[in-house]
Design an enzyme around this catalytic site. Structure first.
Site, short mmCIF file in Angstrom:
data_model
loop_
_atom_site.label_atom_id
_atom_site.label_comp_id
_atom_site.label_asym_id
_atom_site.label_seq_id
_atom_site.Cartn_x
_atom_site.Cartn_y
_atom_site.Cartn_z
N MET A 29 1.04 -1.20 0.07
CA MET A 29 0.10 0.04 0.10
C MET A 29 0.81 1.18 0.03
O MET A 29 1.99 1.34 0.88
CB MET A 29 -0.90 0.17 1.23
CG MET A 29 -1.54 1.25 1.43
SD MET A 29 -2.74 1.29 2.90
CE MET A 29 -1.47 1.96 4.13
N ASP A 83 0.06 5.76 -1.17
CA ASP A 83 -0.89 6.81 -0.99
C ASP A 83 -2.31 6.52 -0.62
O ASP A 83 -3.00 5.75 -1.07
CB ASP A 83 -0.86 7.94 -2.03
CG ASP A 83 0.25 8.07 -2.78
OD1 ASP A 83 1.35 7.77 -2.01
OD2 ASP A 83 0.42 8.71 -3.95
N GLU A 90 4.06 16.04 -5.77
CA GLU A 90 3.02 15.11 -6.03
C GLU A 90 1.89 15.52 -4.92
O GLU A 90 1.93 16.29 -4.04
CB GLU A 90 3.62 13.82 -5.49
CG GLU A 90 4.98 13.40 -6.34
CD GLU A 90 5.29 11.80 -6.05
OE1 GLU A 90 5.61 11.01 -7.24
OE2 GLU A 90 5.46 11.60 -4.90
N TRP A 115 9.40 6.98 0.62
CA TRP A 115 10.01 6.39 -0.40
C TRP A 115 11.58 5.95 -0.44
O TRP A 115 11.62 4.85 -1.02
CB TRP A 115 9.55 7.32 -1.76
CG TRP A 115 8.47 6.99 -2.18
CD1 TRP A 115 7.47 8.00 -2.40
CD2 TRP A 115 7.43 5.97 -2.72
NE1 TRP A 115 6.01 7.87 -3.05
CE2 TRP A 115 6.49 6.35 -3.09
CE3 TRP A 115 7.82 4.57 -2.87
CZ2 TRP A 115 5.20 5.56 -3.71
CZ3 TRP A 115 6.93 3.78 -3.60
CH2 TRP A 115 5.79 4.04 -3.68
C1 FRU Z 1 3.26 9.47 -4.32
C2 FRU Z 1 2.93 8.97 -5.82
C3 FRU Z 1 2.04 9.51 -6.54
C4 FRU Z 1 1.52 8.69 -7.79
C5 FRU Z 1 1.62 7.22 -6.85
C6 FRU Z 1 1.93 6.02 -7.56
O1 FRU Z 1 3.47 8.67 -3.54
O2 FRU Z 1 4.24 8.71 -6.43
O3 FRU Z 1 2.56 10.74 -7.40
O4 FRU Z 1 0.31 8.77 -8.08
O5 FRU Z 1 2.35 7.47 -5.60
O6 FRU Z 1 1.78 4.95 -6.87
#
Ligand code: FRU
Length: 492
Positions: free
Chosen positions: A49, A51, A233, A319
């Site tokens: 999991m 976002d 993002e 990340w």
């Molecule tokens: C943020 C992100 C978003 C993207 C998603 C992909 O964590 O990189 O920008 O939509 O995760 O899983």
């Protein structure tokens, strides 16, 4: 996440899906009691999991969708997992809502209730729940195209239980830019239109629509302001009335990397919005959280006016190391749900009222050392004047977690707090600035593998993951009187 990384991660995802055979998120076989499994935070039943997505309140239910890869415990082709709750604390897991299709993976986005059926996808009697998300086309990306991210919509007429993709997707095509994603859509009554805020590489773009289908670009914001250590993002834009009764607009923008502790973090701007463009009040860079593990957080839409709260949830990871943390059956949790408020020019975030029901009446400490018997607990302390203090949590495996204030800054020291060999950046001390007042109230909540610290009702927040080899079993206070410190059990 940047797109090169995405390709690499998709590859890792494919490799590891060989080991973790496809299983639907609905059929969790575990008792949610694995080592490090949070007990009062949202976690997926299994697998990967990231976002939170599509957070919308409707007919008594808070919906939480989330970036999910059901075939592996690392990132891969994205789906929207789904859960509902009446209190944002206890969740019911539902089947996966959105699957990848020929237009691509389903990246982050939002959901709204289209009350007036402006989209024509439902009726006024049964307004559609509409999800607006990014399609990420891995084939286009592999070919070297740059226009592989577009925005699509899907709708549900049965309270989010089943979904139909709109037949003419995408509704917003790509103008020729690699990073073009994470639409957050809101209905703003005063402007009588839908507004989408979208993350576009190093800025956000604002679009408007009458029907959620045809979108018109209104403005851009951010190229020369705020933090720019990484790609922008998951933005959000909403209005809050501050403690002086003044209405102001707040914009959240997550950034990766480039956060105050390295890697991912969420910054915010305060300013004005006229239905077309956002104007910041100043050029300060502000962070919603000074921990390393609160990312991509956005707020619930459609919270009833008579409630009026701005409710937030973030992904409790980073990340830098999210895919290698020492949990295997599932990976990642969400933060505690938090209410956002504006006070004296700062955005406060504090656990939602509903969380109180989970906290057992506390007991005051009577001495500087305290035996910890629970792996989930809370502490609250009143410190009369801002003086250095330190709380030390020890385990029988020699893990040491420290939380304190050194006279200048707050800190959380996880350099020796437990397992950290999975990534060189994990073991670190995280610093946060002082508060604006001399009186301190410090509250913290530990849930198995996370700690969230709220100082002065959320003026300063630190959210961090921790993986003690064995649970912390002793707390030592220094610079804080035991009688000013309370220990709480958390009901599970
Ligand atoms: C943020 C992100 C978003 C993207 C998603 C992909 O964590 O990189 O920008 O939509 O995760 O899983």
């Amino acid at each position: 996440m940047n797109t090169k990384l995405i390709t690499l991660l998709a590859f890792i995802g494919m490799l590891s899906s060989c080991q973790f055979k496809s299983r639907d998120v609905g059929d969790s076989d575990g008792g949610f009691d694995e080592k490090y499994r949070p007990q009062y935070h949202f976690t997926p039943p299994g697998q990967w999991m990231n976002d939170p997505n599509g957070m919308v309140y409707y007919e008594g239910e808070y919906h939480l969708f989330y970036q999910h890869y059901p075939d592996s415990n690392v990132w891969g082709p994205m789906h929207w997992g789904h859960a509902v709750s009446t209190n944002m604390i206890n969740w019911e897991h539902l089947p996966i809502a959105l699957y990848p299709d020929s237009l691509g993976y389903i990246f982050s986005g939002s959901a709204v209730i289209d009350w007036k059926n402006s989209s024509g996808l439902g009726s006024e009697e049964n307004p559609p729940m509409v999800a607006i998300f990014t399609y990420h086309d891995p084939i286009g990306e592999k070919k070297g195209n740059i226009d592989f991210q577009t925005q699509g919509i899907a709708f549900s007429l049965d309270k989010g239980r089943t979904w139909t993709k709109y037949e003419n997707n995408p509704v917003l095509s790509n103008p020729g830019i690699r990073d073009f994603r994470d639409p957050k859509v809101s209905w703003f009554e005063e402007f009588n239109k839908w507004i989408m805020i979208l993350a576009v590489k190093d800025h956000v773009e604002i679009y408007s629509s009458d029907d959620l289908i045809k979108w018109q670009k209104e403005s851009e914001f951010g190229q020369n302001i705020g933090a720019h250590g990484g790609v922008w993002e998951c933005p959000d834009l909403f209005q809050l009335t501050d403690n002086k009764g003044v209405k102001r607009w707040v914009m959240l923008v997550s950034i990766n990397p480039g956060g105050p502790q390295g890697g991912s973090a969420t910054q915010y701007f305060i300013g004005g919005f006229n239905g077309k463009s956002f104007t910041p009040e100043d050029s300060l860079t502000r962070w919603i959280d000074y921990g390393a593990d609160n990312y991509a957080g956005v707020t619930w839409s459609n919270v009833p006016e008579n409630d009026g709260r701005r409710l937030f949830l973030g992904w409790m990871s980073n990340w830098q190391y999210s895919q290698v943390v020492p949990t295997y059956k599932w990976r990642s949790a969400m933060t505690l749900p938090r209410e956002l408020t504006l006070k004296n020019g700062r955005l406060y975030s504090y656990p939602v009222l509903e969380f109180n029901a989970k906290i057992e009446v506390g007991e005051n400490l009577t001495q500087d050392k305290y035996v910890l018997e629970d792996i989930t607990f809370g502490l609250s302390m009143d410190v009369e004047t801002v003086q250095p203090f330190e709380l030390t949590f020890n385990s029988s495996s020699d893990d040491v977690l420290k939380v304190g204030f050194n006279g200048e800054q707050f800190y959380l020291d996880r350099t020796n707090a437990g397992i950290d060999s999975f990534h060189p950046d994990f073991a670190a001390i995280h610093f946060a600035p002082k508060t604006m007042s001399d009186r301190l109230k410090v509250e913290l909540f530990v849930d198995t593998s996370s700690i969230e610290i709220f100082i002065n009702g959320g003026e300063i927040v630190i959210t961090d993951l921790i993986f003690p080899i064995s649970p912390y079993n002793e707390l030592t206070l220094s610079g804080v009187k035991p009688q000013d410190t309370k220990y709480f059990r958390i009901k599970l």
